[in-house]
Design a protein around this motif. Sequence first.
Motif, PDB file in Angstrom:
ATOM      1  N   PHE A  45       0.815  -1.212   0.000  1.00 27.49           N
ATOM      2  CA  PHE A  45       0.000   0.000   0.000  1.00 27.49           C
ATOM      3  C   PHE A  45       0.855   1.270   0.000  1.00 27.49           C
ATOM      4  CE2 PHE A  45      -3.114   2.911   2.241  1.00 27.49           C
ATOM      5  CZ  PHE A  45      -3.902   3.115   1.111  1.00 27.49           C
ATOM      6  N   LYS A  46       1.894   1.293   0.816  1.00 25.05           N
ATOM      7  CA  LYS A  46       2.764   2.476   0.866  1.00 25.05           C
ATOM      8  C   LYS A  46       3.357   2.756  -0.509  1.00 25.05           C
ATOM      9  CE  LYS A  46       6.830   4.468   3.017  1.00 25.05           C
ATOM     10  NZ  LYS A  46       7.996   4.259   3.867  1.00 25.05           N
ATOM     11  N   HIS A  47       3.794   1.713  -1.182  1.00 24.55           N
ATOM     12  CA  HIS A  47       4.390   1.853  -2.509  1.00 24.55           C
ATOM     13  C   HIS A  47       3.358   2.409  -3.505  1.00 24.55           C
ATOM     14  CE1 HIS A  47       7.140   1.009  -5.780  1.00 24.55           C
ATOM     15  NE2 HIS A  47       6.180   0.341  -6.396  1.00 24.55           N
ATOM     16  N   GLU A  48       2.128   1.894  -3.441  1.00 18.51           N
ATOM     17  CA  GLU A  48       1.064   2.370  -4.334  1.00 18.51           C
ATOM     18  C   GLU A  48       0.759   3.849  -4.107  1.00 18.51           C
ATOM     19  OE1 GLU A  48      -0.864   0.860  -6.852  1.00 18.51           O
ATOM     20  OE2 GLU A  48       0.719  -0.648  -6.736  1.00 18.51           O
ATOM     21  N   VAL A  49       0.661   4.245  -2.843  1.00 16.99           N
ATOM     22  CA  VAL A  49       0.399   5.657  -2.528  1.00 16.99           C
ATOM     23  C   VAL A  49       1.561   6.512  -3.018  1.00 16.99           C
ATOM     24  CG1 VAL A  49       0.108   7.346  -0.662  1.00 16.99           C
ATOM     25  CG2 VAL A  49      -1.108   5.156  -0.568  1.00 16.99           C
ATOM     26  N   GLU A  50       2.762   6.073  -2.744  1.00 16.18           N
ATOM     27  CA  GLU A  50       3.952   6.820  -3.157  1.00 16.18           C
ATOM     28  C   GLU A  50       4.004   6.995  -4.668  1.00 16.18           C
ATOM     29  OE1 GLU A  50       8.442   6.902  -1.441  1.00 16.18           O
ATOM     30  OE2 GLU A  50       7.574   4.935  -1.860  1.00 16.18           O
ATOM     31  N   ASN A  51       3.690   5.955  -5.408  1.00 13.52           N
ATOM     32  CA  ASN A  51       3.704   6.046  -6.874  1.00 13.52           C
ATOM     33  C   ASN A  51       2.615   6.966  -7.405  1.00 13.52           C
ATOM     34  OD1 ASN A  51       5.907   4.380  -7.216  1.00 13.52           O
ATOM     35  ND2 ASN A  51       4.684   2.553  -7.611  1.00 13.52           N
ATOM     36  N   ASN A  52       1.396   6.801  -6.911  1.00 16.72           N
ATOM     37  CA  ASN A  52       0.279   7.593  -7.419  1.00 16.72           C
ATOM     38  C   ASN A  52       0.360   9.060  -7.010  1.00 16.72           C
ATOM     39  OD1 ASN A  52      -1.915   5.940  -8.900  1.00 16.72           O
ATOM     40  ND2 ASN A  52      -1.256   4.618  -7.237  1.00 16.72           N
ATOM     41  N   PHE A  53       0.907   9.339  -5.842  1.00 16.00           N
ATOM     42  CA  PHE A  53       0.966  10.697  -5.321  1.00 16.00           C
ATOM     43  C   PHE A  53       2.354  11.326  -5.462  1.00 16.00           C
ATOM     44  CE2 PHE A  53      -2.990   9.315  -3.661  1.00 16.00           C
ATOM     45  CZ  PHE A  53      -3.728  10.447  -3.368  1.00 16.00           C
ATOM     46  N   ILE A 100       3.481  14.748  -3.719  1.00 14.02           N
ATOM     47  CA  ILE A 100       4.465  14.666  -2.636  1.00 14.02           C
ATOM     48  C   ILE A 100       5.625  15.620  -2.914  1.00 14.02           C
ATOM     49  CG2 ILE A 100       6.182  13.162  -1.540  1.00 14.02           C
ATOM     50  CD1 ILE A 100       4.087  10.855  -1.928  1.00 14.02           C
ATOM     51  N   GLN A 101       6.091  15.617  -4.138  1.00 15.65           N
ATOM     52  CA  GLN A 101       7.221  16.473  -4.496  1.00 15.65           C
ATOM     53  C   GLN A 101       6.816  17.949  -4.523  1.00 15.65           C
ATOM     54  OE1 GLN A 101       9.161  15.468  -8.173  1.00 15.65           O
ATOM     55  NE2 GLN A 101      10.588  17.167  -8.019  1.00 15.65           N
ATOM     56  N   GLU A 102       5.727  18.267  -5.206  1.00 10.53           N
ATOM     57  CA  GLU A 102       5.334  19.673  -5.367  1.00 10.53           C
ATOM     58  C   GLU A 102       4.983  20.341  -4.042  1.00 10.53           C
ATOM     59  OE1 GLU A 102       2.070  22.482  -7.689  1.00 10.53           O
ATOM     60  OE2 GLU A 102       2.352  20.411  -8.348  1.00 10.53           O
ATOM     61  N   TYR A 103       4.289  19.618  -3.165  1.00 15.17           N
ATOM     62  CA  TYR A 103       3.828  20.210  -1.907  1.00 15.17           C
ATOM     63  C   TYR A 103       4.696  19.821  -0.711  1.00 15.17           C
ATOM     64  CZ  TYR A 103      -0.101  21.603  -4.747  1.00 15.17           C
ATOM     65  OH  TYR A 103      -0.865  22.165  -5.726  1.00 15.17           O
ATOM     66  N   GLN A 104       5.813  19.154  -0.986  1.00 14.22           N
ATOM     67  CA  GLN A 104       6.821  18.810   0.006  1.00 14.22           C
ATOM     68  C   GLN A 104       6.249  18.029   1.200  1.00 14.22           C
ATOM     69  OE1 GLN A 104       8.800  22.522   0.830  1.00 14.22           O
ATOM     70  NE2 GLN A 104       9.655  22.606  -1.223  1.00 14.22           N
ATOM     71  N   LYS A 157       4.327   5.721   6.893  1.00 12.68           N
ATOM     72  CA  LYS A 157       3.475   4.539   7.030  1.00 12.68           C
ATOM     73  C   LYS A 157       2.968   4.487   8.465  1.00 12.68           C
ATOM     74  CE  LYS A 157       3.586  -0.467   6.433  1.00 12.68           C
ATOM     75  NZ  LYS A 157       4.420  -1.596   5.992  1.00 12.68           N
ATOM     76  N   VAL A 158       1.655   4.633   8.650  1.00  6.14           N
ATOM     77  CA  VAL A 158       1.051   4.568   9.981  1.00  6.14           C
ATOM     78  C   VAL A 158       0.938   3.105  10.400  1.00  6.14           C
ATOM     79  CG1 VAL A 158      -1.031   5.094  11.338  1.00  6.14           C
ATOM     80  CG2 VAL A 158      -0.216   6.719   9.604  1.00  6.14           C
ATOM     81  N   ASN A 159       0.413   2.287   9.489  1.00  6.54           N
ATOM     82  CA  ASN A 159       0.314   0.841   9.670  1.00  6.54           C
ATOM     83  C   ASN A 159       0.083   0.237   8.291  1.00  6.54           C
ATOM     84  OD1 ASN A 159      -2.573   0.934   9.154  1.00  6.54           O
ATOM     85  ND2 ASN A 159      -2.828   1.606  11.270  1.00  6.54           N
ATOM     86  N   GLU A 160      -0.222  -1.030   8.209  1.00  3.40           N
ATOM     87  CA  GLU A 160      -0.381  -1.696   6.908  1.00  3.40           C
ATOM     88  C   GLU A 160      -1.518  -1.117   6.070  1.00  3.40           C
ATOM     89  OE1 GLU A 160       1.704  -3.933   5.567  1.00  3.40           O
ATOM     90  OE2 GLU A 160       2.910  -3.627   7.371  1.00  3.40           O
ATOM     91  N   ASP A 161      -2.497  -0.491   6.721  1.00  2.00           N
ATOM     92  CA  ASP A 161      -3.679  -0.007   6.025  1.00  2.00           C
ATOM     93  C   ASP A 161      -3.779   1.507   5.947  1.00  2.00           C
ATOM     94  OD1 ASP A 161      -4.603  -2.640   5.670  1.00  2.00           O
ATOM     95  OD2 ASP A 161      -5.510  -2.633   7.666  1.00  2.00           O
ATOM     96  N   GLU A 162      -2.812   2.224   6.472  1.00  4.96           N
ATOM     97  CA  GLU A 162      -2.921   3.682   6.512  1.00  4.96           C
ATOM     98  C   GLU A 162      -1.576   4.346   6.242  1.00  4.96           C
ATOM     99  OE1 GLU A 162      -4.808   7.150   9.397  1.00  4.96           O
ATOM    100  OE2 GLU A 162      -4.492   5.140  10.207  1.00  4.96           O
ATOM    101  N   ILE A 163      -1.615   5.305   5.318  1.00  4.59           N
ATOM    102  CA  ILE A 163      -0.434   6.083   4.953  1.00  4.59           C
ATOM    103  C   ILE A 163      -0.746   7.545   5.213  1.00  4.59           C
ATOM    104  CG2 ILE A 163       1.128   6.748   3.072  1.00  4.59           C
ATOM    105  CD1 ILE A 163       1.295   3.749   3.909  1.00  4.59           C
ATOM    106  N   MET A 164       0.223   8.257   5.751  1.00  3.42           N
ATOM    107  CA  MET A 164       0.044   9.666   6.044  1.00  3.42           C
ATOM    108  C   MET A 164       0.950  10.511   5.170  1.00  3.42           C
ATOM    109  SD  MET A 164       1.465  12.391   7.683  1.00  3.42           S
ATOM    110  CE  MET A 164       2.321  12.219   9.183  1.00  3.42           C
ATOM    111  N   LEU A 165       0.383  11.580   4.644  1.00  2.35           N
ATOM    112  CA  LEU A 165       1.151  12.588   3.934  1.00  2.35           C
ATOM    113  C   LEU A 165       1.215  13.804   4.853  1.00  2.35           C
ATOM    114  CD1 LEU A 165      -0.445  12.286   0.373  1.00  2.35           C
ATOM    115  CD2 LEU A 165       1.649  11.229   1.214  1.00  2.35           C
ATOM    116  N   LEU A 166       2.387  14.064   5.394  1.00  4.03           N
ATOM    117  CA  LEU A 166       2.555  15.126   6.378  1.00  4.03           C
ATOM    118  C   LEU A 166       3.052  16.402   5.722  1.00  4.03           C
ATOM    119  CD1 LEU A 166       2.620  16.035   9.361  1.00  4.03           C
ATOM    120  CD2 LEU A 166       4.970  15.186   9.441  1.00  4.03           C
TER     121      LEU A 166
END
Length: 154
Positions: A3-11, A15-19, A24-33
Amino acid sequence: MEFKHEVENNFADIIQEYQFNLIKVNEDEIMLLHPNYALTIWKSREGIDIYYLFLHSLEKVKITNFLFSNYEKELLANIIPANNLVDKISNSLLIHARGLSKYFPELLSGQNDWIKDFKENKFYNEPRAINKDEYSAYKTNINGKKIEGFQNEI
């Protein structure tokens, strides 16, 4: 599917533009800080949900349906019909990455103007406290630095 890899690829562009820092919060949740707020992307048996986290109050609101209600059908261009949960999650990540970039650049940049529209939308829901896993993940960024606003333990 990682899941982390999928989020990282799609976003990746977001991620880059907005820094954002991707955590990874857990296996089912990813946070963009972001320095002013965080977005969490949570996967379930139905697909994904997106939450907006108010760092100053340690509360979150589900914004998935609000986001979808503002997207236009062109975001569905070249989306292959989902035959299983993995495809559904992948499609949802792609749609939200496109939609956030096109329709919510102010949200991504940390501005709060969109909140007024959200509060007037039928999909508005009251903020609720973040959970312990989220608190732990948000407490430090990927460099291990203390994040302002996280002095209180849950």
